[in-house]
Design a protein around this motif. Sequence first.
Motif, PDB file in Angstrom:
ATOM      1  N   THR A 278       0.493  -1.009  -0.279  1.00 44.47           N
ATOM      2  CA  THR A 278       0.045   0.076  -0.213  1.00 44.47           C
ATOM      3  C   THR A 278       1.008   1.048   0.164  1.00 44.47           C
ATOM      4  O   THR A 278       0.848   2.067  -0.853  1.00 44.47           O
ATOM      5  N   TRP A 279       2.107   1.719   0.788  1.00 50.05           N
ATOM      6  CA  TRP A 279       2.823   2.426   0.745  1.00 50.05           C
ATOM      7  C   TRP A 279       3.128   2.953  -0.534  1.00 50.05           C
ATOM      8  O   TRP A 279       3.331   3.734  -0.960  1.00 50.05           O
ATOM      9  N   ILE A 280       3.959   1.442  -0.931  1.00 51.32           N
ATOM     10  CA  ILE A 280       4.624   1.904  -2.505  1.00 51.32           C
ATOM     11  C   ILE A 280       4.010   2.361  -3.413  1.00 51.32           C
ATOM     12  O   ILE A 280       4.101   2.909  -3.863  1.00 51.32           O
ATOM     13  N   ASP A 281       2.095   1.213  -3.478  1.00 45.56           N
ATOM     14  CA  ASP A 281       2.032   2.162  -4.391  1.00 45.56           C
ATOM     15  C   ASP A 281       1.002   3.151  -4.587  1.00 45.56           C
ATOM     16  O   ASP A 281       0.852   4.509  -5.215  1.00 45.56           O
ATOM     17  N   MET A 282       0.736   4.262  -2.689  1.00 49.14           N
ATOM     18  CA  MET A 282       0.349   5.409  -2.294  1.00 49.14           C
ATOM     19  C   MET A 282       1.293   6.072  -3.095  1.00 49.14           C
ATOM     20  O   MET A 282       1.737   7.251  -3.469  1.00 49.14           O
ATOM     21  N   ALA A 283       3.009   6.266  -2.791  1.00 44.14           N
ATOM     22  CA  ALA A 283       3.932   6.787  -2.612  1.00 44.14           C
ATOM     23  C   ALA A 283       4.416   6.926  -4.362  1.00 44.14           C
ATOM     24  O   ALA A 283       4.944   7.866  -4.709  1.00 44.14           O
ATOM     25  N   THR A 284       3.938   6.233  -4.808  1.00 52.03           N
ATOM     26  CA  THR A 284       3.880   6.537  -6.541  1.00 52.03           C
ATOM     27  C   THR A 284       3.078   6.318  -7.595  1.00 52.03           C
ATOM     28  O   THR A 284       3.273   6.480  -8.548  1.00 52.03           O
ATOM     29  N   GLY A 285       2.098   7.135  -6.537  1.00 53.75           N
ATOM     30  CA  GLY A 285       1.063   7.000  -7.633  1.00 53.75           C
ATOM     31  C   GLY A 285      -0.169   6.284  -8.200  1.00 53.75           C
ATOM     32  O   GLY A 285      -0.956   6.516  -8.823  1.00 53.75           O
TER      33      GLY A 285
ATOM     34  N   GLU B 243      -1.639   4.525  -6.344  1.00 50.30           N
ATOM     35  CA  GLU B 243      -3.010   4.384  -5.985  1.00 50.30           C
ATOM     36  C   GLU B 243      -2.775   5.953  -4.962  1.00 50.30           C
ATOM     37  O   GLU B 243      -2.426   6.098  -3.920  1.00 50.30           O
ATOM     38  N   SER B 244      -4.070   7.036  -4.419  1.00 49.72           N
ATOM     39  CA  SER B 244      -4.478   7.596  -3.692  1.00 49.72           C
ATOM     40  C   SER B 244      -5.049   7.653  -2.204  1.00 49.72           C
ATOM     41  O   SER B 244      -4.858   6.442  -1.444  1.00 49.72           O
ATOM     42  N   TRP B 245      -4.519   8.423  -1.582  1.00 46.73           N
ATOM     43  CA  TRP B 245      -4.454   8.765  -0.644  1.00 46.73           C
ATOM     44  C   TRP B 245      -5.882   8.145  -0.198  1.00 46.73           C
ATOM     45  O   TRP B 245      -5.843   7.710   0.549  1.00 46.73           O
TER      46      TRP B 245
ATOM     47  N   GLN C 116      -4.454   3.013   8.016  1.00 53.08           N
ATOM     48  CA  GLN C 116      -4.627   3.099   9.226  1.00 53.08           C
ATOM     49  C   GLN C 116      -4.138   3.985  10.194  1.00 53.08           C
ATOM     50  O   GLN C 116      -3.109   5.365   9.766  1.00 53.08           O
ATOM     51  N   ALA C 117      -5.302   5.414  10.298  1.00 58.75           N
ATOM     52  CA  ALA C 117      -4.501   6.397  10.400  1.00 58.75           C
ATOM     53  C   ALA C 117      -5.546   7.016  11.608  1.00 58.75           C
ATOM     54  O   ALA C 117      -6.824   6.993  11.261  1.00 58.75           O
ATOM     55  N   SER C 118      -4.986   7.669  12.753  1.00 61.90           N
ATOM     56  CA  SER C 118      -5.694   8.383  13.526  1.00 61.90           C
ATOM     57  C   SER C 118      -4.914   9.606  14.197  1.00 61.90           C
ATOM     58  O   SER C 118      -3.261  10.032  14.083  1.00 61.90           O
ATOM     59  N   GLY C 119      -5.607  11.008  14.592  1.00 59.11           N
ATOM     60  CA  GLY C 119      -5.241  12.032  15.171  1.00 59.11           C
ATOM     61  C   GLY C 119      -5.391  13.060  14.202  1.00 59.11           C
ATOM     62  O   GLY C 119      -5.952  12.916  12.739  1.00 59.11           O
ATOM     63  N   THR C 120      -5.599  13.980  14.235  1.00 57.56           N
ATOM     64  CA  THR C 120      -6.574  15.608  13.806  1.00 57.56           C
ATOM     65  C   THR C 120      -4.941  15.699  12.623  1.00 57.56           C
ATOM     66  O   THR C 120      -5.478  16.118  11.527  1.00 57.56           O
ATOM     67  N   ARG C 121      -3.893  15.415  12.536  1.00 56.04           N
ATOM     68  CA  ARG C 121      -3.204  15.589  11.091  1.00 56.04           C
ATOM     69  C   ARG C 121      -2.374  14.764  10.553  1.00 56.04           C
ATOM     70  O   ARG C 121      -1.583  14.414   9.711  1.00 56.04           O
TER      71      ARG C 121
ATOM     72  N   LEU D 160       0.687  15.766   0.456  1.00 50.49           N
ATOM     73  CA  LEU D 160       2.050  15.112   0.050  1.00 50.49           C
ATOM     74  C   LEU D 160       2.138  13.600  -1.177  1.00 50.49           C
ATOM     75  O   LEU D 160       3.576  13.180  -1.662  1.00 50.49           O
ATOM     76  N   MET D 161       0.785  12.935  -1.510  1.00 50.35           N
ATOM     77  CA  MET D 161       1.680  12.205  -2.496  1.00 50.35           C
ATOM     78  C   MET D 161       0.857  12.540  -3.691  1.00 50.35           C
ATOM     79  O   MET D 161       0.164  13.544  -3.173  1.00 50.35           O
ATOM     80  N   PRO D 162       1.721  11.938  -3.970  1.00 52.00           N
ATOM     81  CA  PRO D 162       2.612  10.776  -4.567  1.00 52.00           C
ATOM     82  C   PRO D 162       3.800  11.601  -3.993  1.00 52.00           C
ATOM     83  O   PRO D 162       4.027  12.487  -4.225  1.00 52.00           O
ATOM     84  N   LEU D 163       4.889  10.632  -4.310  1.00 54.63           N
ATOM     85  CA  LEU D 163       6.078  12.027  -4.125  1.00 54.63           C
ATOM     86  C   LEU D 163       6.763  11.637  -5.273  1.00 54.63           C
ATOM     87  O   LEU D 163       8.049  12.327  -5.420  1.00 54.63           O
ATOM     88  N   ARG D 164       6.614  11.046  -5.918  1.00 51.30           N
ATOM     89  CA  ARG D 164       7.564  10.929  -7.555  1.00 51.30           C
ATOM     90  C   ARG D 164       9.040  10.870  -7.755  1.00 51.30           C
ATOM     91  O   ARG D 164       9.647  11.554  -7.211  1.00 51.30           O
ATOM     92  N   PRO D 165       9.770   9.653  -6.887  1.00 53.83           N
ATOM     93  CA  PRO D 165      10.895   8.904  -6.940  1.00 53.83           C
ATOM     94  C   PRO D 165      11.598   8.636  -8.348  1.00 53.83           C
ATOM     95  O   PRO D 165      11.480   9.194  -9.260  1.00 53.83           O
TER      96      PRO D 165
END
Length: 122
Positions: free
Chosen positions: A85-92, A94-96, A106-111, A117-122
């Motif tokens: 998931t991280w690789i797919d999201m970071a490279t575009g 899959e979207s966030w 899994q995301a928790s917290g207001t920030r 910030l995605m994708p990173l365009r490596p």
Amino acid sequence: MARKIDVSAGRAALAAVRTATEATVKPARTDLATAVRYLLQLLDEKAPGNSVEVRVPPFGAVQVVQGPRHTRGTPPNVIEMDAATWIDMATGVESWDEAVAGGRVQASGTRADLSDLMPLRP
């Protein structure tokens, strides 16, 4: 300080993971680990800070995004996902929003939101 991954080594590992994935073969663990850490390194360079912790177990974690510094215990803003998931999201691939809606993040917290910030365009 963590050891920095050389750009060429990071890109080579990422290419190897993509090639294996396209061939529906499990990527080599070393390539997967290097690709994940390289992309986490790019995220850290793009959004330095200490208010959000991004975890990709068992390969790595990084604290990013400017804001209130976290120093002890579990951070208030945590994002966790698997390596694919991280690789797919970071490279575009899959979207966030797609990853979150699919339950792969899994995301928790207001920030705890990496959509800007995605994708990173490596």
